[in-house]
Design a protein around this motif. Structure first.
Motif, PDB file in Angstrom:
ATOM      1  N   TRP A  20      52.946  11.325  13.171  1.00  0.00           N
ATOM      2  CA  TRP A  20      53.295  10.770  11.857  1.00  0.00           C
ATOM      3  C   TRP A  20      54.724  10.264  11.867  1.00  0.00           C
ATOM      4  O   TRP A  20      55.617  10.890  12.442  1.00  0.00           O
ATOM      5  CB  TRP A  20      53.147  11.850  10.781  1.00  0.00           C
ATOM      6  CG  TRP A  20      53.289  11.310   9.390  1.00  0.00           C
ATOM      7  CD1 TRP A  20      52.274  10.831   8.612  1.00  0.00           C
ATOM      8  CD2 TRP A  20      54.487  11.182   8.615  1.00  0.00           C
ATOM      9  NE1 TRP A  20      52.774  10.416   7.383  1.00  0.00           N
ATOM     10  CE2 TRP A  20      54.144  10.621   7.373  1.00  0.00           C
ATOM     11  CE3 TRP A  20      55.823  11.473   8.843  1.00  0.00           C
ATOM     12  CZ2 TRP A  20      55.054  10.363   6.365  1.00  0.00           C
ATOM     13  CZ3 TRP A  20      56.750  11.210   7.855  1.00  0.00           C
ATOM     14  CH2 TRP A  20      56.366  10.665   6.623  1.00  0.00           C
ATOM     15  N   TRP A  30      56.236   3.650   3.858  1.00  0.00           N
ATOM     16  CA  TRP A  30      54.869   3.880   4.332  1.00  0.00           C
ATOM     17  C   TRP A  30      54.874   5.077   5.275  1.00  0.00           C
ATOM     18  O   TRP A  30      55.787   5.227   6.093  1.00  0.00           O
ATOM     19  CB  TRP A  30      54.358   2.667   5.104  1.00  0.00           C
ATOM     20  CG  TRP A  30      53.993   1.507   4.239  1.00  0.00           C
ATOM     21  CD1 TRP A  30      54.843   0.625   3.632  1.00  0.00           C
ATOM     22  CD2 TRP A  30      52.680   1.105   3.888  1.00  0.00           C
ATOM     23  NE1 TRP A  30      54.139  -0.304   2.927  1.00  0.00           N
ATOM     24  CE2 TRP A  30      52.798  -0.036   3.060  1.00  0.00           C
ATOM     25  CE3 TRP A  30      51.414   1.584   4.182  1.00  0.00           C
ATOM     26  CZ2 TRP A  30      51.697  -0.691   2.532  1.00  0.00           C
ATOM     27  CZ3 TRP A  30      50.320   0.920   3.668  1.00  0.00           C
ATOM     28  CH2 TRP A  30      50.458  -0.186   2.853  1.00  0.00           C
ATOM     29  N   SER A  46      46.573   4.906  11.022  1.00  0.00           N
ATOM     30  CA  SER A  46      46.332   5.038   9.590  1.00  0.00           C
ATOM     31  C   SER A  46      47.669   4.923   8.881  1.00  0.00           C
ATOM     32  O   SER A  46      48.673   5.437   9.368  1.00  0.00           O
ATOM     33  CB  SER A  46      45.716   6.401   9.259  1.00  0.00           C
ATOM     34  OG  SER A  46      44.505   6.575   9.943  1.00  0.00           O
ATOM     35  N   ALA A  47      47.683   4.252   7.741  1.00  0.00           N
ATOM     36  CA  ALA A  47      48.926   4.081   6.996  1.00  0.00           C
ATOM     37  C   ALA A  47      48.636   4.173   5.509  1.00  0.00           C
ATOM     38  O   ALA A  47      47.573   3.765   5.047  1.00  0.00           O
ATOM     39  CB  ALA A  47      49.559   2.734   7.327  1.00  0.00           C
ATOM     40  N   GLU A  48      49.614   4.730   4.780  1.00  0.00           N
ATOM     41  CA  GLU A  48      49.520   4.771   3.335  1.00  0.00           C
ATOM     42  C   GLU A  48      50.887   4.510   2.740  1.00  0.00           C
ATOM     43  O   GLU A  48      51.901   4.975   3.253  1.00  0.00           O
ATOM     44  CB  GLU A  48      48.965   6.098   2.847  1.00  0.00           C
ATOM     45  CG  GLU A  48      49.831   7.292   3.155  1.00  0.00           C
ATOM     46  CD  GLU A  48      49.238   8.588   2.635  1.00  0.00           C
ATOM     47  OE1 GLU A  48      48.827   8.632   1.471  1.00  0.00           O
ATOM     48  OE2 GLU A  48      49.198   9.535   3.410  1.00  0.00           O
ATOM     49  N   ARG A  49      50.876   3.713   1.682  1.00  0.00           N
ATOM     50  CA  ARG A  49      52.119   3.448   0.970  1.00  0.00           C
ATOM     51  C   ARG A  49      52.460   4.704   0.197  1.00  0.00           C
ATOM     52  O   ARG A  49      51.667   5.182  -0.613  1.00  0.00           O
ATOM     53  CB  ARG A  49      51.979   2.246   0.045  1.00  0.00           C
ATOM     54  CG  ARG A  49      53.295   1.825  -0.575  1.00  0.00           C
ATOM     55  CD  ARG A  49      53.209   0.466  -1.238  1.00  0.00           C
ATOM     56  NE  ARG A  49      52.076   0.308  -2.120  1.00  0.00           N
ATOM     57  CZ  ARG A  49      52.099   0.579  -3.425  1.00  0.00           C
ATOM     58  NH1 ARG A  49      53.193   1.035  -3.991  1.00  0.00           N
ATOM     59  NH2 ARG A  49      51.022   0.379  -4.150  1.00  0.00           N
ATOM     60  N   ALA A  53      48.854   3.626  -3.992  1.00  0.00           N
ATOM     61  CA  ALA A  53      47.439   3.799  -3.662  1.00  0.00           C
ATOM     62  C   ALA A  53      46.996   2.967  -2.461  1.00  0.00           C
ATOM     63  O   ALA A  53      45.849   3.055  -2.049  1.00  0.00           O
ATOM     64  CB  ALA A  53      46.582   3.443  -4.871  1.00  0.00           C
ATOM     65  N   GLU A  54      47.888   2.164  -1.899  1.00  0.00           N
ATOM     66  CA  GLU A  54      47.494   1.271  -0.810  1.00  0.00           C
ATOM     67  C   GLU A  54      47.367   2.048   0.503  1.00  0.00           C
ATOM     68  O   GLU A  54      48.246   2.808   0.882  1.00  0.00           O
ATOM     69  CB  GLU A  54      48.526   0.158  -0.661  1.00  0.00           C
ATOM     70  CG  GLU A  54      48.038  -0.999   0.173  1.00  0.00           C
ATOM     71  CD  GLU A  54      49.001  -2.169   0.116  1.00  0.00           C
ATOM     72  OE1 GLU A  54      48.718  -3.150   0.817  1.00  0.00           O
ATOM     73  OE2 GLU A  54      50.012  -2.121  -0.596  1.00  0.00           O
ATOM     74  N   ARG A  55      46.249   1.828   1.191  1.00  0.00           N
ATOM     75  CA  ARG A  55      45.979   2.493   2.475  1.00  0.00           C
ATOM     76  C   ARG A  55      45.288   1.512   3.413  1.00  0.00           C
ATOM     77  O   ARG A  55      44.632   0.585   2.982  1.00  0.00           O
ATOM     78  CB  ARG A  55      45.034   3.679   2.286  1.00  0.00           C
ATOM     79  CG  ARG A  55      45.517   4.741   1.354  1.00  0.00           C
ATOM     80  CD  ARG A  55      44.515   5.872   1.272  1.00  0.00           C
ATOM     81  NE  ARG A  55      44.725   6.799   0.189  1.00  0.00           N
ATOM     82  CZ  ARG A  55      45.756   7.603   0.046  1.00  0.00           C
ATOM     83  NH1 ARG A  55      46.709   7.571   0.927  1.00  0.00           N
ATOM     84  NH2 ARG A  55      45.859   8.421  -0.974  1.00  0.00           N
ATOM     85  N   SER A  57      43.474   1.633   7.700  1.00  0.00           N
ATOM     86  CA  SER A  57      43.298   2.323   8.977  1.00  0.00           C
ATOM     87  C   SER A  57      42.439   1.463   9.888  1.00  0.00           C
ATOM     88  O   SER A  57      41.698   0.596   9.434  1.00  0.00           O
ATOM     89  CB  SER A  57      42.669   3.708   8.794  1.00  0.00           C
ATOM     90  OG  SER A  57      41.375   3.599   8.278  1.00  0.00           O
TER      91      SER A  57
END
Length: 92
Positions: A20, A30, A46-49, A53-55, A57
């Motif tokens: 990570w 992010w 995999s990434a998430e803001r 809510a933005e994701r 993978s």
């Protein structure tokens, strides 16, 4: 946010640190996770803001014919844009 448009997919994915990490893209934080399996032949990104809510993978399969992008429920262009931007931010 500097993009790396001409770099091959396997190089872009290679710029993402294993495990990570956090990256700033267009002023947004992010969280990005890279996991490598199958003796380096399958890489999941995999990434998430953070705070949003933005994701996205995707899996990247490293085959004898070259890397193969398999996005998960997002367009391939969105994954490639993210990888290009993140590669630029991770410093190479």
């Amino acid at each position: 946010m500097e993009q790396q448009p001409d770099r091959p997919l396997d190089e872009l994915v290679g710029q993402i640190p294993e495990g990570w990490s956090r990256v700033q893209l267009s002023g947004e934080s992010w969280g990005v996770t890279r996991t490598t399996r199958a003796n380096g032949k399958v890489v999941t990104v995999s990434a998430e803001r953070l705070g949003g809510a933005e994701r996205l993978s995707a899996n990247v399969w490293i085959t004898t014919d070259g890397p193969l992008l398999r996005p998960c429920e997002v367009p391939a262009d969105a994954v490639l844009d993210f990888l290009r931007s993140a590669a630029g931010e991770y410093g190479t």
